[in-house]
Design an enzyme around this catalytic site. Structure first.
Site, PDB file in Angstrom:
ATOM      1  N   ASN A 113       0.857  -1.188   0.000  1.00 51.93           N
ATOM      2  CA  ASN A 113       0.000   0.000   0.000  1.00 51.93           C
ATOM      3  C   ASN A 113       0.888   1.232   0.000  1.00 51.93           C
ATOM      4  OD1 ASN A 113      -2.450   1.536   0.254  1.00 51.93           O
ATOM      5  ND2 ASN A 113      -1.976   1.840   2.427  1.00 51.93           N
ATOM      6  N   HIS A 153       0.701   5.208   1.376  1.00 53.80           N
ATOM      7  CA  HIS A 153      -0.088   6.067   2.266  1.00 53.80           C
ATOM      8  C   HIS A 153       0.536   7.462   2.265  1.00 53.80           C
ATOM      9  CE1 HIS A 153      -2.772   7.074   5.537  1.00 53.80           C
ATOM     10  NE2 HIS A 153      -1.751   7.665   6.130  1.00 53.80           N
ATOM     11  N   SER A 192       4.587   6.909   2.392  1.00 51.64           N
ATOM     12  CA  SER A 192       5.182   5.641   2.848  1.00 51.64           C
ATOM     13  C   SER A 192       4.645   4.493   2.007  1.00 51.64           C
ATOM     14  CB  SER A 192       4.792   5.361   4.308  1.00 51.64           C
ATOM     15  OG  SER A 192       5.102   6.448   5.145  1.00 51.64           O
ATOM     16  N   GLU A 237      -3.697  -4.443  10.660  1.00 52.73           N
ATOM     17  CA  GLU A 237      -3.751  -3.128  11.320  1.00 52.73           C
ATOM     18  C   GLU A 237      -3.723  -2.031  10.261  1.00 52.73           C
ATOM     19  OE1 GLU A 237      -1.201  -0.142  14.136  1.00 52.73           O
ATOM     20  OE2 GLU A 237      -0.425  -2.165  13.838  1.00 52.73           O
ATOM     21  N   GLU A 286       5.087  10.050  -4.411  1.00 56.22           N
ATOM     22  CA  GLU A 286       4.471   8.722  -4.537  1.00 56.22           C
ATOM     23  C   GLU A 286       4.781   8.095  -5.890  1.00 56.22           C
ATOM     24  OE1 GLU A 286       0.631   9.244  -1.593  1.00 56.22           O
ATOM     25  OE2 GLU A 286       0.285   9.305  -3.740  1.00 56.22           O
TER      26      GLU A 286
HETATM   27  C1  GAR Z   1      -2.709   8.692  -2.947  1.00 51.88           C
HETATM   28  O1  GAR Z   1      -2.251   9.905  -2.440  1.00 51.88           O
HETATM   29  C2  GAR Z   1      -2.541   7.598  -1.924  1.00 51.88           C
HETATM   30  O2  GAR Z   1      -1.424   7.772  -1.105  1.00 51.88           O
HETATM   31  C3  GAR Z   1      -3.810   7.731  -1.139  1.00 51.88           C
HETATM   32  O3  GAR Z   1      -4.811   7.992  -2.094  1.00 51.88           O
HETATM   33  C4  GAR Z   1      -4.218   8.725  -3.161  1.00 51.88           C
HETATM   34  C5  GAR Z   1      -4.637   8.072  -4.457  1.00 51.88           C
HETATM   35  O4  GAR Z   1      -4.249   8.868  -5.531  1.00 51.88           O
HETATM   36  N1  GAR Z   1      -4.089   6.553  -0.383  1.00 51.88           N
HETATM   37  C6  GAR Z   1      -4.625   6.573   0.823  1.00 51.88           C
HETATM   38  O5  GAR Z   1      -4.951   7.591   1.385  1.00 51.88           O
HETATM   39  C7  GAR Z   1      -4.814   5.205   1.448  1.00 51.88           C
HETATM   40  N2  GAR Z   1      -4.915   5.318   2.852  1.00 51.88           N
HETATM   41  P1  GAR Z   1      -4.282   8.278  -6.996  1.00 51.88           P
HETATM   42  O6  GAR Z   1      -5.671   7.664  -7.203  1.00 51.88           O
HETATM   43  O7  GAR Z   1      -4.097   9.488  -7.874  1.00 51.88           O
HETATM   44  O8  GAR Z   1      -3.198   7.274  -7.122  1.00 51.88           O
END
Ligand code: GAR
Length: 221
Positions: free
Chosen positions: A113, A115, A142, A149, A180
């Protein structure tokens, strides 16, 4: 103890825009990731990322919750769809549903994942706003293995940057997204090539257990 082995068939789960999914497709196309995205699945039939993936020729599927369906039953359908494609790595890329414990255990050590925070800080939602409210000086993203969890599995790689005086939640969201799109394909590439695995509960890269996540600083553009 498990043996590192390549995980070349990748299932990506999304709920929205899918920019991380696209970054991964780009990395596969460039040859930076020695793997193939064999399916993109969303719980949201209208997710923009689904049509973007389909336009790239990737098999896509919407698996929304049916009315009254339990998380367990839904995630069993999800698991079957992933397995039908022969995927050996599950990549959560903005998949915004909490996953059933049995689903998570089934894909233990085979599910990553991303985050948008420097875990363990700011698990859950609205991370950019919470970083500002907390007065954090650094922020980032991350990549971690998924365990039951929420946002609590062992971290592999974090990218971080300085929070600026003029930042708002949107400027941080954009800056963290850029991080990311670099760090997630990198980690997926490690898993795809068999360089990354979990040994005795610790992410292990090239045979070296990561007691702490790897960290990389990013400049603000
Ligand atoms: C990203 O920023 C990712 O880190 C977050 O959703 C976004 C998706 O963007 N994920 C979370 O918050 C999970 N807990 P994307 O659809 O443009 O890849």
């Amino acid at each position: 103890m498990s043996i590192a082995r390549p995980a070349r068939r990748i299932a990506v789960l999304i709920s929205g825009t899918g920019s991380n999914m696209l970054a991964l497709l780009d990395a596969c196309a460039r040859g930076d990731v020695a793997g193939e995205v064999v399916t993109v699945i969303s719980d949201q039939p209208q997710a923009a990322g689904l049509s973007k993936a389909a336009a790239r020729g990737v098999p896509v599927e919407a698996i929304p919750y049916e009315p009254g369906e339990s998380r367990h039953d839904h995630d069993l359908r999800l698991r079957r769809a992933i397995e039908q494609r022969g995927a050996d790595l599950v990549v959560l890329a903005g998949y915004m549903r909490i996953l059933d414990v049995q689903f998570v255990q089934h894909f233990a050590d085979r599910m990553l994942n991303i985050h948008p925070s420097l875990l363990p800080r700011h698990k859950g939602l609205h991370t950019h706003r919470r970083v500002l409210e907390a007065g954090d000086l650094v922020h980032g993203a991350s990549v971690h293995y998924v365990t039951p969890e929420l946002d609590g599995g062992p971290c592999v790689l974090q990218g971080y940057l300085a929070v600026r005086a003029g930042d708002d939640a949107e400027s941080l969201r954009l800056a963290v997204h850029r991080i990311e799109h670099v760090i997630y394909p990198r980690v997926v590439g490690w898993a795809a090539s068999g360089r990354l695995t979990i040994l005795d509960g610790l992410p292990t890269l090239d045979g070296v257990p990561l007691q702490q996540p790897l960290r990389e600083e990013f400049a603000r553009s």
